[in-house]
Design an enzyme around this catalytic site. Sequence first.
Site, mmCIF file in Angstrom:
data_model
loop_
_atom_site.group_PDB
_atom_site.id
_atom_site.type_symbol
_atom_site.label_atom_id
_atom_site.label_comp_id
_atom_site.label_asym_id
_atom_site.label_seq_id
_atom_site.Cartn_x
_atom_site.Cartn_y
_atom_site.Cartn_z
ATOM 1 N N GLU A 172 38.793 43.094 38.931
ATOM 2 C CA GLU A 172 40.090 44.160 40.281
ATOM 3 C C GLU A 172 40.869 44.055 39.666
ATOM 4 O O GLU A 172 42.170 44.583 40.107
ATOM 5 C CB GLU A 172 39.310 43.669 41.477
HETATM 6 N N1 IFG Z 1 36.628 40.018 45.770
HETATM 7 C C1 IFG Z 1 37.625 39.562 44.601
HETATM 8 C C2 IFG Z 1 37.690 37.725 45.255
HETATM 9 C C3 IFG Z 1 38.446 37.872 46.948
HETATM 10 C C4 IFG Z 1 36.767 38.365 47.538
HETATM 11 C C5 IFG Z 1 36.153 37.832 49.095
HETATM 12 C C6 IFG Z 1 36.088 38.889 43.174
HETATM 13 C C7 IFG Z 1 35.544 38.104 41.915
HETATM 14 C C8 IFG Z 1 36.563 39.669 47.282
HETATM 15 N N2 IFG Z 1 37.417 39.125 43.826
HETATM 16 O O1 IFG Z 1 35.001 38.238 44.744
HETATM 17 O O2 IFG Z 1 39.226 38.100 44.433
HETATM 18 O O3 IFG Z 1 39.082 38.942 47.253
HETATM 19 O O4 IFG Z 1 35.490 37.877 49.592
#
Ligand code: IFG
Length: 524
Positions: free
Chosen positions: A336
């Site tokens: 992200e």
């Molecule tokens: N995605 C984000 C996490 C977390 C997650 C919560 C990944 C690799 C959503 N990144 O999963 O940091 O915020 O469910």
Amino acid sequence: MINKKQNLTAITIIAYVMLILQISCTAKTPTDLSKESIIPKPVSITATGDNFTLNDGTGIFYQGESEEVKQIGQYLAGRLKPATGLNIEVKSVASEPKAGIYLTLSGDTKQGDESYELVISKNLLILSAGSPAGLFRGIQTIRQILPAKIELSAKQEGPWEIATGTIKDYPDYSYRGVMLDVSRHFFGVSDVKRFIDLISYYKINVLHLHLSDDQGWRIEIKSWPNLATHGGSTQVDGGNGGYYTQDQYSDIVKYAMERYITIVPEIDMPGHTNAALASYAELNCNGKATELYTGIEVGFSTLCTTKDVTYKFIDDVVRELAALTPGPYIHIGGDESHSTKPEDYIPFINKVQEIVASHGKQIIGWDDISAATIKPNSFAQHWANVKNANAAVAQGAKIIMSPSIKAYLDMQYDKSTKVGLHWAAYIELDSAYNWDPATYIPGVKKENVLGVEAALWTETITNMNDIEYMVFPRLPGIAEIGWTASPLRNWDEYKGRLAKHGNRFKAMEIDYFESKLVPWGGVK
Ligand code: IFG
């Protein structure tokens, strides 16, 4: 018309029959080892229909002088003591004893170093393996074929019987992990140690600690002290946060190693870095430190990938972390990074991989890193985008499977779950169990998969009870996906075994979710 006297006689007879039944239930009736509810399900079980009984004459014997095997014997004795009240002696012997529990490294590692064999007869229980890790995994099986009350912390009445027979067992995947996000909300050493105890019971062998993110930096770095003291000073919703000193991190690593669990530390970058950016102005492209962040948005932060100081920072962090981490992996995150230009992200990830490799560690990254050139012998952790997973495989990387719609334990079970999120899916127990890492993504075959990992993100998780509620009972199912080959796995059969673990969860005081999909009950 039955008179009073006849009535009394009838009640007396019924009571007497019940008493006989009760006693006969606890008599030494041969039990059937193949009917035990072991999770993960072993490769093979053969029952011989008798009973081995643990009593005050039982000793734990280990072959030779291995201090490590002695410690494993002492671990077993320690797990058996609270409920049985037995002070079981652990002694070295030159050869196989006539009776008791015998631990020996006379096994082989043809099926990996976690394979073990249990041969249980009326007087002798032999646990053999090719390596101490195999012995430790076999001990979890011994715990699970004793009555559930063995896990209670107060002394119970016996008898402590184990059905006789042979169990041959070894894992399908060598990497069976769970990730605990200690950044969004911080969890102290005692919580992490309890978490390690609970996951070791299901033969999990990796604990991935998400040590840094926008909301908190959780590991002391001596060359950049503000990371922990300032970057670790808060958490989601503004609590006091916290961090592990290097001694505390080493204590966690040691505790995990004693349970044959590898710690994988993650420093997420270049995104998910606000805690670091708030701690050191120079890490920001504009030279100004950011404010600490206590919300739950993602994708707004990035290290300044064009500054040299950024790579000095990363080299210092990785050097100190690698020196504290005996395991082979450092996780560099990489997910992200919406505020990092792709033309900056790619060279950044390439440079960071070189830094990690220079400190003798292998790289794991979320599968977003497949946009860069993944170094050989690096691993991509799949979480949401199948294109990223296929791109990683195309570069020769192996995949750690953590599909968010199956393995994200912060996902609510259903709309009524009091904590958690549901951006990926609501994940009930059957959904968390019903998938196969080897066929889950078209193009990603079994030989491309290193293993599986469940992930507990903690934006909404603030205490150990909530951790236990979200992790249990979905984690035992994912542990089985990692250990038990898919032809042996079936939700309808598994839920029957899981039902028998309800009393084990209760005995271990695990605050688990009693899903309606499971026929709970049936004391064992
Ligand atoms: N995605 C984000 C996490 C977390 C997650 C919560 C990944 C690799 C959503 N990144 O999963 O940091 O915020 O469910």
